[in-house]
Design a protein around this motif. Structure first.
Motif, mmCIF file in Angstrom:
data_model
loop_
_atom_site.group_PDB
_atom_site.id
_atom_site.type_symbol
_atom_site.label_atom_id
_atom_site.label_comp_id
_atom_site.label_asym_id
_atom_site.label_seq_id
_atom_site.Cartn_x
_atom_site.Cartn_y
_atom_site.Cartn_z
ATOM 1 N N VAL A 1 0.841 -1.203 0.000
ATOM 2 C CA VAL A 1 0.000 0.000 0.000
ATOM 3 C C VAL A 1 0.876 1.253 0.000
ATOM 4 C CG1 VAL A 1 -2.081 -1.025 0.987
ATOM 5 C CG2 VAL A 1 -0.267 -0.234 2.512
ATOM 6 N N ILE A 2 2.197 1.029 -0.067
ATOM 7 C CA ILE A 2 3.180 2.115 -0.191
ATOM 8 C C ILE A 2 4.018 1.793 -1.424
ATOM 9 C CG2 ILE A 2 5.306 3.077 0.823
ATOM 10 C CD1 ILE A 2 2.991 4.031 2.442
ATOM 11 N N ASP A 3 4.203 2.787 -2.284
ATOM 12 C CA ASP A 3 5.009 2.611 -3.491
ATOM 13 C C ASP A 3 6.478 2.876 -3.144
ATOM 14 O OD1 ASP A 3 6.298 2.831 -5.942
ATOM 15 O OD2 ASP A 3 4.736 4.047 -6.876
ATOM 16 N N SER A 4 7.312 1.856 -3.291
ATOM 17 C CA SER A 4 8.726 1.984 -2.898
ATOM 18 C C SER A 4 9.576 2.638 -3.980
ATOM 19 C CB SER A 4 9.286 0.600 -2.557
ATOM 20 O OG SER A 4 8.878 -0.341 -3.530
ATOM 21 N N THR A 5 8.959 3.100 -5.060
ATOM 22 C CA THR A 5 9.757 3.688 -6.147
ATOM 23 C C THR A 5 9.559 5.186 -6.324
ATOM 24 O OG1 THR A 5 8.114 3.376 -7.901
ATOM 25 C CG2 THR A 5 9.578 1.515 -7.432
ATOM 26 N N THR A 6 8.675 5.809 -5.538
ATOM 27 C CA THR A 6 8.467 7.246 -5.701
ATOM 28 C C THR A 6 8.742 7.985 -4.403
ATOM 29 O OG1 THR A 6 6.871 9.024 -6.155
ATOM 30 C CG2 THR A 6 5.966 6.960 -5.326
ATOM 31 N N ASN A 7 9.281 9.188 -4.539
ATOM 32 C CA ASN A 7 9.555 10.024 -3.372
ATOM 33 C C ASN A 7 8.340 10.820 -2.918
ATOM 34 O OD1 ASN A 7 12.512 9.894 -2.497
ATOM 35 N ND2 ASN A 7 12.687 9.989 -4.716
ATOM 36 N N ILE A 8 7.201 10.597 -3.505
ATOM 37 C CA ILE A 8 5.977 11.218 -2.986
ATOM 38 C C ILE A 8 5.515 10.374 -1.793
ATOM 39 C CG2 ILE A 8 3.555 11.749 -3.462
ATOM 40 C CD1 ILE A 8 4.365 12.384 -6.349
ATOM 41 N N VAL A 9 5.310 11.005 -0.657
ATOM 42 C CA VAL A 9 4.923 10.286 0.558
ATOM 43 C C VAL A 9 3.404 10.099 0.563
ATOM 44 C CG1 VAL A 9 4.922 10.315 3.078
ATOM 45 C CG2 VAL A 9 6.865 11.283 1.816
ATOM 46 N N GLU A 10 2.965 8.876 0.653
ATOM 47 C CA GLU A 10 1.536 8.598 0.685
ATOM 48 C C GLU A 10 0.881 9.254 1.900
ATOM 49 O OE1 GLU A 10 3.836 6.402 -0.044
ATOM 50 O OE2 GLU A 10 3.222 5.425 -1.904
ATOM 51 N N HIS A 11 -0.310 9.749 1.711
ATOM 52 C CA HIS A 11 -1.099 10.245 2.840
ATOM 53 C C HIS A 11 -1.629 9.036 3.616
ATOM 54 C CE1 HIS A 11 -4.055 12.478 5.122
ATOM 55 N NE2 HIS A 11 -3.684 13.610 4.555
ATOM 56 N N PRO A 12 -1.628 9.087 4.955
ATOM 57 C CA PRO A 12 -2.186 7.962 5.708
ATOM 58 C C PRO A 12 -3.612 7.608 5.264
ATOM 59 C CG PRO A 12 -1.059 9.462 7.195
ATOM 60 C CD PRO A 12 -1.038 10.106 5.832
ATOM 61 N N ALA A 13 -4.361 8.621 4.840
ATOM 62 C CA ALA A 13 -5.729 8.351 4.388
ATOM 63 C C ALA A 13 -5.741 7.532 3.096
ATOM 64 C CB ALA A 13 -6.489 9.663 4.190
ATOM 65 N N THR A 14 -4.719 7.699 2.259
ATOM 66 C CA THR A 14 -4.604 6.877 1.045
ATOM 67 C C THR A 14 -4.317 5.429 1.430
ATOM 68 O OG1 THR A 14 -3.810 8.745 -0.286
ATOM 69 C CG2 THR A 14 -3.279 6.542 -1.081
ATOM 70 N N ASP B 1 5.355 -2.091 -1.529
ATOM 71 C CA ASP B 1 5.474 -2.779 -2.812
ATOM 72 C C ASP B 1 6.765 -3.573 -2.952
ATOM 73 O OD1 ASP B 1 3.020 -2.054 -3.741
ATOM 74 O OD2 ASP B 1 3.729 -0.608 -5.231
ATOM 75 N N GLY B 2 7.888 -2.976 -2.559
ATOM 76 C CA GLY B 2 9.156 -3.680 -2.726
ATOM 77 C C GLY B 2 10.170 -3.156 -1.730
ATOM 78 N N ALA B 3 11.412 -3.613 -1.904
ATOM 79 C CA ALA B 3 12.477 -3.170 -1.012
ATOM 80 C C ALA B 3 12.861 -1.731 -1.361
ATOM 81 C CB ALA B 3 13.684 -4.080 -1.169
ATOM 82 N N PHE B 4 13.416 -1.021 -0.389
ATOM 83 C CA PHE B 4 13.836 0.359 -0.614
ATOM 84 C C PHE B 4 15.303 0.469 -1.025
ATOM 85 C CE2 PHE B 4 10.039 1.463 1.906
ATOM 86 C CZ PHE B 4 9.534 2.474 1.110
ATOM 87 N N ALA B 5 16.068 -0.567 -0.782
ATOM 88 C CA ALA B 5 17.480 -0.508 -1.184
ATOM 89 C C ALA B 5 17.542 -0.400 -2.703
ATOM 90 C CB ALA B 5 18.211 -1.750 -0.702
ATOM 91 N N PRO B 6 18.359 0.514 -3.236
ATOM 92 C CA PRO B 6 18.343 0.742 -4.681
ATOM 93 C C PRO B 6 18.956 -0.410 -5.470
ATOM 94 C CG PRO B 6 20.073 2.052 -3.657
ATOM 95 C CD PRO B 6 19.335 1.378 -2.539
ATOM 96 N N ALA B 7 18.412 -0.651 -6.648
ATOM 97 C CA ALA B 7 18.996 -1.631 -7.556
ATOM 98 C C ALA B 7 20.386 -1.140 -7.966
ATOM 99 C CB ALA B 7 18.109 -1.782 -8.789
ATOM 100 N N PRO B 8 21.328 -2.068 -8.202
ATOM 101 C CA PRO B 8 22.684 -1.656 -8.574
ATOM 102 C C PRO B 8 22.673 -0.796 -9.837
ATOM 103 C CG PRO B 8 22.565 -4.037 -8.223
ATOM 104 C CD PRO B 8 21.170 -3.520 -8.153
ATOM 105 N N GLY B 9 23.406 0.307 -9.788
ATOM 106 C CA GLY B 9 23.541 1.146 -10.975
ATOM 107 C C GLY B 9 22.402 2.116 -11.218
#
Lengths: 391, 365
Positions: free
Chosen positions: B278-291, B313-321
Motif C-alpha cells: 500500500v506504499i510505493d517503494s519507487t516514488t519520493n511522494i509520501v503517501e497520505h495515511p488516508a490513502t 510494494d518492494g524493497a527500498f534498497a536501490p537496484a545496482p547502478g
C-alpha cells in the motif's frame, strides 16, 4: 465545454514532451541565445501539428498544443509583458520560493537530487524580478502565433474540444513584487487587465482557456504561513483571477490546480477539502485536481461532502505525471469510477495530475512513457464508459 | 531498507576501535529502532548484513566466485527494448555492476555462522517483540540461478537443484529460530519460468513449515514502465500453490493498483495471509495515511481484515547502478513507513466500526 454525457472524456494538464528539434530551440531562446524567428516559427508550427496528432493517436479527447513553444508554463509571461526588471529583494517580498519547511524536513532528499530544481532556494534570494513599470503587452504576436498554430493543427482533424493554457494573474503578482503601482489593488488590476487580453483571445479562437494556478496551492507558501494566512492568500488570488476573467464565459474556462509538478515528498500539502470552497468561487467552470499520486489519491472521498455548483466540471488526475510506471487501463478505470460515483460522470473529465514537461529542461517521465500514459488514460476511460453506460 | 546518506555502498569501517561485528550490530540496532519508531509491527534487519544478492551468495554459499560479467544476462523482459530512452537515463553505464558471482564449483551451504549471527542481532535488537514478528529476507533459488552464470554443472537442472538444496538449511535456520523468513521470487517473463522458480523454492522449503515463510513477488523494483508485468490474477494460481503462507504483493503503484480486484473472483485460502503493498517503494511522494487506509479498507471488505498485513510494494534498497533521481532517499522512506503505520491504524478504526480487527504493519526487504 464538452461534458462526459455519453462517454468519459479525457484530457491532460497542458505540457507535453516537446519534439526534440523545437525543444532545443526553446532551450536556446530561454538561455538568451540568438534563434532565427522564422526557423522558430516554422518548427513551432510543425511541432504543434505533431503534438495534436500524437494526442489524437493516443485517444485523448480534449487536446492542446502541448505548450511546446513556451520555455515554462509560467515564466513565458516575462517574455511577453513589459514592466519587469531584476532588482534587489526586500524583506517581505513574495519571491515565489516554495516548500521551505519541506526542504528542512527532507534535507537528504533535496541534497541528493541532481536536478537544478531541487537545488533552488537553498541560498537566500538576493535578486528578484520586480514590476518597475507599466504592465503592457510587448509581444502579443507570440500569443497570436500559438493560437494560429493550434487552430491550424486541429482544422482538418476530428477533435472533440481544444484547450490552451495561460498563467494566472496571482502567479505573476506573487513572483514579481510591485515597485511601481501605488497600491497592490492597482497592480492586481493592471496585471488582470493585461492577462485578460490573452485569455479573451484564446476563448475567441474557440478554445477552452486553461488558467494555470500554482498560486492557489503550493505557490501560496502553504507550509510556512499559518493556515489562515494561506487561505486568505488564495482567496485574494481567486479574486484576482475573477477580476481578470470578469466578463469571460465560465463554461469556456478551466483552472489547473496542483501541488507542484515535481516528484518530492509533498507530505505538507494541504488537503483539497481545506480549500475546495474557495476554489469553487473561481469563475471558470472547470477545475483540474491532483488525484492519482499517493499523497492525494484518497481525496475522491472529499467530494462526498461538496455541494458541486451547477455547471462546474471536475477534472481529476487519474494518471501520475511524476512516475515512469505506466498505469494500466484497469487502474485508470477504477480511479474514474470512484469519482463518477461521487460526482456523477457528466461532472467529470478524466485527466492527468500535472504537466509532463512543465519546463523545457525538465522531464521526469521520458517522452515515450508520457505518450504511453495518455494511451492508458484513454483506454481506461473507455473501460469506465463501458461500465457506466453499457454495463 | 535504504541506508541513510550512503545509498551507493555499505558503510566502510573507518573507526578501527569498532570491530566489524559491533558495527553491524549497531546498524541493526539503529534500523530496528527506526522501524519501531515508525510504528511498524513486523520488523526486519533491513538487510544490513548483506548488500543485495551478490553479497548474500558469496558469503553464504560455497561454489561461487566473483567474476566480471561476461555478457549481460539475457533480458527476460520486453521493457528495455520497448523503452530504451528510459533505461538509458535510469542506469548509468559506469555504475552498472560488472562483477557477478559465478558458479565455478559444487554449490553447498556455508553460512551457518552468519545466519546465526543475523538472527541473534535481530532478536537482540528487538527484545520486546515476538520472534514471529521478526523477519529476515533471503533470495529465492530462481533469483540466484538466473543472476549467477553456471560454469560448473553440465546440466542446468543439476545446478538449480544444487542451489535449492544448499538453500534449505539457510531457510530452515531462520524458521527454526522462530522468526519469519521472507523469500523473493521475481517475474522473469514467463509463467513457465515462475512455475519452475516456485518448484525449486518448495524443494528448498521441504523441511520448513509454510506458516513460517512469506513469499515476496517482485516485477523488478524500479520506477520503470512495467508495461509487460503480468497482473496478479495471471499468476495467482501458481503463487497460491507454493508453500509459503504469506504472500507479499505489489498493490500501490499504478501498474498493480487494480490487481486486488482478483479477490472478487478468487478467495484467499484460509491458511494464507496477504501482505499487501500500500506504499510505493519507487516514488519520493509520501503517501497520505488516508490513502493507505483507503487502500486497506477496500481490500479488507473483500478479503477480510484478519487476512491482511499492510506492506510496501518492494524493497527500498536501490537496484545496482540505478541513478540517484530514481531512488527513494532514507528520510523519505521513513516518512513513508510512518504513513504506512498511521494508515493501518486509521483502517483499523474504520473497519472496527463494523467488526473487531487487528491490522498489523510490516515491510518487505
Amino acid at each position: 465545454m464538452k461534458r462526459s454525457t455519453q462517454e468519459i472524456l479525457t484530457t491532460h494538464s497542458g505540457s507535453l514532451p516537446r519534439p526534440p528539434k523545437l525543444r532545443a530551440l526553446v532551450h536556446d531562446l530561454a538561455a538568451g541565445e540568438r534563434v532565427d524567428p522564422a526557423v522558430f516559427d516554422a518548427e513551432a508550427r510543425a511541432a504543434v501539428s505533431e503534438i495534436v496528432a500524437h494526442q489524437l493517436a493516443a485517444g485523448v479527447h480534449v487536446v492542446n498544443d502541448g505548450e511546446v513553444s513556451k520555455h515554462s508554463f509560467s515564466g513565458y509571461i516575462e517574455d511577453r509583458l513589459t514592466g519587469f526588471e531584476t532588482r534587489e529583494a526586500k524583506p517581505g517580498d513574495s519571491i515565489g520560493d516554495r516548500g521551505v519547511r519541506e526542504r528542512e524536513q527532507f534535507a537528504e532528499f533535496y541534497g541528493k537530487r541532481p536536478d537544478a530544481f531541487y537545488a533552488k532556494d537553498r541560498a537566500p534570494v538576493r535578486m528578484v524580478s520586480c514590476c518597475v513599470g507599466p504592465i503592457e503587452w510587448r509581444n502579443f504576436d507570440a500569443v497570436e502565433r500559438d493560437i494560429d498554430n493550434l487552430a491550424a493543427a486541429i482544422a482538418d482533424r476530428d477533435v472533440e474540444d481544444a484547450f490552451m493554457s495561460a498563467i494566472s494573474p496571482g502567479d505573476t503578482l506573487r513572483k514579481h513584487p510591485n515597485r511601481y503601482y501605488v497600491s497592490e489593488v492597482e497592480y492586481m488590476q493592471a496585471v488582470g487587465d493585461a492577462m485578460r487580453r490573452e485569455y479573451a483571445a484564446i476563448i475567441d479562437a474557440g478554445f477552452i482557456l486553461q488558467i494555470d494556478c500554482p498560486d492557489l496551492t503550493t505557490g501560496a507558501h502553504p507550509d510556512h504561513f499559518s493556515k489562515d494566512a494561506f487561505l486568505a492568500e488564495i482567496t485574494a488570488n481567486v479574486e484576482a483571477l475573477n477580476y481578470a476573467t470578469r466578463d469571460l464565459p465560465p463554461d469556456r474556462m478551466r483552472i489547473h490546480v496542483c501541488w507542484g509538478s515535481m516528484e518530492r515528498p509533498h507530505s505538507l500539502d494541504p488537503e483539497i477539502s481545506d480549500l475546495v470552497d474557495i476554489l469553487l468561487k473561481a469563475r471558470p467552470d472547470g477545475m483540474t485536481i491532483v488525484a492519482a499520486n499517493g499523497r492525494h489519491a484518497f481525496e475522491w472521498q472529499s467530494w462526498k461532502h461538496v455541494d458541486l455548483p451547477p455547471g462546474k466540471v471536475v477534472i481529476p488526475g487519474v494518471i501520475d505525471s511524476t512516475t515512469n510506471i505506466i498505469e494500466t487501463p484497469q487502474v485508470v478505470a477504477r480511479r474514474i469510477l470512484r469519482f463518477a460515483e461521487v460526482l456523477g460522470p457528466e461532472n467529470l473529465i478524466a485527466g492527468v495530475d500535472c504537466g509532463f514537461q512543465t519546463s523545457v529542461d525538465r522531464d521526469q517521465v521520458t517522452p515515450n512513457i508520457a505518450w504511453a500514459k495518455l494511451r492508458a488514460l484513454s483506454d481506461g476511460a473507455r473501460l469506465a464508459t463501458r461500465e457506466l453506460w453499457h454495463a | 531498507l535504504a541506508r541513510p546518506d550512503a545509498p551507493d555502498a555499505p558503510p566502510t569501517n573507518n573507526d578501527t576501535s569498532v570491530s566489524e561485528t559491533d558495527l553491524l550490530r549497531n546498524q541493526v540496532l539503529d534500523v530496528v529502532a527506526s522501524q519501531l519508531d515508525a510504528g511498524l509491527a513486523l520488523i526486519s534487519d533491513g538487510d544490513r548484513p548483506t548488500d543485495g544478492m551478490t553479497g548474500w551468495v558469496l558469503d553464504r554459499l560455497a561454489g561461487f566466485e566473483l567474476r566480471p560479467a561476461e555478457a549481460t544476462p539475457v533480458a527476460a523482459r520486453r521493457e528495455p527494448w520497448d523503452f530504451p530512452e528510459f533505461f538509458a537515463r535510469a542506469y548509468s553505464a559506469r555504475d552498472v555492476q560488472t562483477l557477478l558471482p559465478v558458479c565455478t564449483g559444487a554449490v553447498a551451504w556455508a553460512g551457518s555462522d552468519l545466519v546465526a549471527r543475523d538472527i541473534a542481532n535481530l532478536v537482540d535488537a528487538a527484545p520486546g517483540t515476538d520472534a514471529a514478528d521478526l523477519f529476515l529476507a533471503a533470495p529465492g533459488p530462481g533469483s540466484i540461478t538466473r543472476a549467477c552464470a553456471n560454469l560448473h554443472y553440465e546440466d542446468v537442472e543439476d545446478y538449480e537443484k544444487a542451489v535449492a538444496h544448499a538453500l534449505a538449511p539457510a531457510y530452515a535456520a531462520v524458521v527454526d529460530a522462530g522468526l519469519t523468513l521472507q523469500v523473493g521470487v521475481e517475474w522473469a517473463g514467463s509463467r513457465r519460468r515462475l512455475a519452475r522458480d516456485l518448484e525449486l523454492l518448495d524443494e528448498a522449503l521441504r523441511n520448513v513449515p509454510g506458516d513460517g515463510v512469506r513469499l515476496a513477488v517482485s516485477y523488478g523494483n524500479v520506477e520503470g514502465p512495467h508495461h509487460d508485468d503480468p497482473a496478479l490474477g495471471d499468476i495467482l494460481d501458481l503463487l497460491l500453490r507454493a508453500k509459503p503462507c504469506g504472500l507479499c504483493v505489489v498493490g500501490a503503484n499504478g501498474r498493480h493498483e487494480a490487481d486486488a480486484e482478483i479477490w472478487d473472483e478468487v478467495s484467499l485460502p484460509d491458511d494464507k495471509v496477504l501482505v499487501q503493498g500500500v506504499i510505493d517503494s519507487t516514488t519520493n511522494i509520501v503517501e497520505h495515511p488516508a490513502t493507505v487506509s483507503d487502500r486497506l479498507v477496500r481490500l479488507a471488505r473483500t478479503v477480510g481484515a484478519e487476512s491482511i498485513i499492510a506492506g510496501v510494494d518492494g524493497a527500498f534498497a536501490p537496484a545496482p547502478g540505478l541513478q540517484r533521481e530514481f531512488r527513494v532517499t532514507a528520510d523519505v522512506m521513513w516518512a513513508k513507513l510512518a504513513a504506512l503505520a498511521r494508515g493501518a491504524e486509521l483502517a483499523g478504526e474504520e473497519l472496527s466500526r463494523g467488526t473487531r480487527v487487528a491490522t498489523r504493519t510490516g515491510v518487505s526487504g
